[in-house]
Design an enzyme around this catalytic site. Structure first.
Site, mmCIF file in Angstrom:
data_model
loop_
_atom_site.group_PDB
_atom_site.id
_atom_site.type_symbol
_atom_site.label_atom_id
_atom_site.label_comp_id
_atom_site.label_asym_id
_atom_site.label_seq_id
_atom_site.Cartn_x
_atom_site.Cartn_y
_atom_site.Cartn_z
ATOM 1 N N ARG B 51 24.661 39.267 -37.846
ATOM 2 C CA ARG B 51 25.050 39.778 -39.154
ATOM 3 C C ARG B 51 23.864 39.828 -40.110
ATOM 4 O O ARG B 51 23.571 40.845 -40.727
ATOM 5 C CB ARG B 51 26.128 38.872 -39.726
ATOM 6 C CG ARG B 51 26.594 39.232 -41.109
ATOM 7 C CD ARG B 51 27.594 38.185 -41.558
ATOM 8 N NE ARG B 51 28.428 37.876 -40.411
ATOM 9 C CZ ARG B 51 29.389 38.676 -39.972
ATOM 10 N NH1 ARG B 51 29.644 39.787 -40.617
ATOM 11 N NH2 ARG B 51 30.079 38.358 -38.903
ATOM 12 N N LYS B 80 5.922 30.027 -25.296
ATOM 13 C CA LYS B 80 4.602 29.759 -24.729
ATOM 14 C C LYS B 80 3.867 28.690 -25.541
ATOM 15 O O LYS B 80 2.679 28.471 -25.349
ATOM 16 C CB LYS B 80 3.767 31.042 -24.673
ATOM 17 C CG LYS B 80 4.325 32.081 -23.704
ATOM 18 C CD LYS B 80 3.472 33.337 -23.670
ATOM 19 C CE LYS B 80 4.152 34.434 -22.853
ATOM 20 N NZ LYS B 80 3.560 35.751 -23.080
ATOM 21 N N HIS B 129 19.419 29.462 -47.315
ATOM 22 C CA HIS B 129 19.720 30.822 -46.868
ATOM 23 C C HIS B 129 19.805 31.678 -48.129
ATOM 24 O O HIS B 129 20.878 32.144 -48.505
ATOM 25 C CB HIS B 129 21.042 30.817 -46.098
ATOM 26 C CG HIS B 129 21.340 32.104 -45.402
ATOM 27 N ND1 HIS B 129 20.423 33.123 -45.287
ATOM 28 C CD2 HIS B 129 22.461 32.542 -44.775
ATOM 29 C CE1 HIS B 129 20.983 34.116 -44.623
ATOM 30 N NE2 HIS B 129 22.198 33.796 -44.300
#
Lengths: 307, 307, 307
Positions: B51, B80, B129
């Site tokens: 989303r 890695k 957020h």
């Protein structure tokens, strides 16, 4: 139709032209911002390699083209048993040029035999990775102003390091190149490079254990990652991986105009303190990689410059 | 260079400007359809969040820019052993702005220290957020015409719910805000929100168990998902997840002009019958999220409006 | 608003119009290179299908539009328990048209009930795959100049082969179609196709075991893959998968103007030697698939042709 399958696919003259175009792109990006409008690059990555994939995608987007593809084999038809030949014939209908990464040596070569569009080898197993070599050449050319008459130190995993083998094979085409091969005895360059490439072409080189001792001679220091996946046992990996870590201390005796390159990703073979050193060129190298891929896409699709 | 790392990175004035730009975009999308032409957004999602990722991508495409990136850590160089600092330095060479989602708190902050381009935190663990908070603010502003003098009900998982904590911290900057905190005792807001944010700033709030009893007072009802991954055992999850399900029945006593928000995805905490209620605003919220991200990209890249 | 959920969603007349538009696109791609500028396609692939996904993406990019989405369910909010209905309502805010692939039958139908933008079914389980059928029809139309009065051989897995069922249901709408159904007894067409589609509509057909014996009659030979995942045990799969392999030898008695189609990917049911045969049309089919998807996107978004 041309492909780019091996570092030596382009002659010295063609390489010079390519690097020259890449240099013009660097100086005037806006002039090239739409040359690929309406064209599509397919990135067929049978194994993930974010850095390389994003570099190709950035290159194509910078030219005004667009991108489609897959990022790993799970997401591809390979899991349904399709051959590379068939996949590439199909993708030829979707895109104007293909960048292919594959764990099997020779897969891009096979692809080129069946493709209706140019194939760029974006790495095939431990075999070839020609756009990394072009990136290395462009970085050296841009920073040193030449590709000849230099002492190039290659440090780390010289046995399995694909980029090192390709760089050696490419640089021997220029006059006055000397190599210092710096590695633990277990990770020295393989016989076919030592004999068939260096000795056969009478290229001066020395094999040494110590990074520090050879430092003062170098014009270029090419560091490489010691990749865990190349080792047969964990012990060997742990013992060797830290042997050749570059620090500011070790750089004391280096020339002022030496440059440090690294194909990235690095793990810990270059201490982060070195990043601030003006000789550290490995992030600039990333930027040159985008320009050289832009030039390569243009060249393979035979886009005339109008600027 | 500005980044967007935390919901409070923008002052009240800057937030007002941003929401105002988002509002202009909503009213006249065509005027902004090419402002990012030739620019690239990199979406670096170290954990999947479809989303949020698609909202950023839609925002950049709506502005005429293009997008590259990865959707999960497997497909990235992280596997890695590359550091976030190195990845972001590399991606800085590929893109003009970066949206980063990372399971570790603080990763986007670290990224911002090494990036040559603006970083947007698209969620870092249970931490921050900020574009969700901007989305919530724009939704409230657009639907209620103001961000002040309101009673805001927050319902569900108030303990682990990152969006709830950020929304509280943002809304207390506006006068006349009152909170009704609706949750089971086990999922009440943590002490540092209760004491350091609410009590310290003398913000009126009540903590209640019942969704229905508090309904008539609310101007905004912000529902949240009870996320399975936040619980230590299955039993607690099963017992609590259904405690605070919003139904038409429970909405009987709600104000006519109350609006229901939800950061999505919902599982079953809002019955689907509620979707048809004119007060249900959680899908409109998604649309506002695109506009506010368009505005944010423009602001961080300092694009002058020409319309 | 129109969706494309099943092969028969478009009438014979509408299909003719669509194929005609696809034909005009094929002849003059440049004329359509910007008709979707500023529009976005979302590819929601709950299971990977590289070929189909890339065909849709190529189609949208060829029209000047852009693309966002996900390639497998792991990367989607589905893993957080979100319903298809909610996902599609959200993605409706991000894109102008949606292509959805889902392992569950009927998922795109559900999606269409909640979407604010057209939904294209890009395959739902063993159920429907209408753009494959449109691709098949366009290939036949383009190569034979007609869709009627033909003998069509369908070979391989006729029991589980979704594309075969859809092609039969579509072709019976044209006069003079005769089918030769070539398969091992275990993989014959299911009763509901034999009775409800063929017998009920009095379509002439024969069911045979031998690929070679029926060859001379055919105008079209439609080969299919024997998919491992359709079998209950390994032994049955191994015994049957090689039964119906097309070779140059078996093509000896085929008509000169017969064409071989295959929905791809093929595993080994067509020997690679056949690829060079002028009758092999399965890679052309891929190209037609792009044109027909371009036409479909235009039609569902009601783009007027200006050329």
């Amino acid at each position: 139709m041309r492909h780019m399958l091996k570092p030596l696919d382009f002659s010295v003259e063609e390489t010079a032209e390519l690097l020259s175009l890449a240099g013009r792109i660097e100086k005037n990006r806006a002039a090239y911002a739409k040359v690929m409008e309406g064209k599509k690059l397919a990135t067929l990555f049978y194994e993930p390699s974010t850095r390389t994939r994003l570099s190709f995608e950035a290159a194509m987007l910078n030219l005004g083209g667009s991108v489609l593809g897959f990022q790993s084999a799970d997401a591809s038809s390979a899991s349904k048993g399709e051959s590379v030949a068939d996949t590439v014939r199909v993708v030829s209908c979707y895109a104007d040029i293909i960048a292919m990464r594959h764990p099997k040596e020779g897969a891009p070569m096979v692809a080129s035999e069946f493709s209706r569009v140019p194939i760029i080898n974006a790495g095939d197993g431990g075999h070839q990775h020609p756009t990394q070599t072009l990136t290395d050449l462009m970085t050296i050319q841009s920073l040193k102003g030449r590709l000849d008459h230099m002492t190039v130190g290659l440090c780390g995993d010289l046995k399995f390091g694909r980029t090192v083998h390709s760089l050696i094979s490419s640089l021997i085409r220029y006059p006055g190149i000397r190599f210092v091969l710096i590695s633990p005895p277990e990770l020295r360059i393989p016989g076919y490079i030592r004999e068939d490439v260096l000795e056969k072409n009478r290229i001066p080189f020395t094999e040494v254990d110590s990074l520090e001792a050879s430092m003062p001679d170098l014009d270029i220091l090419y560091m490489t990652r010691v990749q865990k996946e190349r080792f047969f046992n964990e012990e060997d990996y742990i013992r060797l991986k830290d042997s050749y870590i570059l620090t500011e201390e070790k750089l004391k005796n280096a020339k002022e105009d030496m440059f440090i390159l690294h194909p990235l990703p690095r793990v810990n073979e270059i201490a982060v303190e070195v990043d601030k050193d003006p000789r550290a060129a490995y992030f600039k190298q990333v930027q040159y990689g985008v320009y050289v891929r832009m030039a390569l896409i243009m060249k393979l699709l035979e886009v005339k410059e109008t600027c």
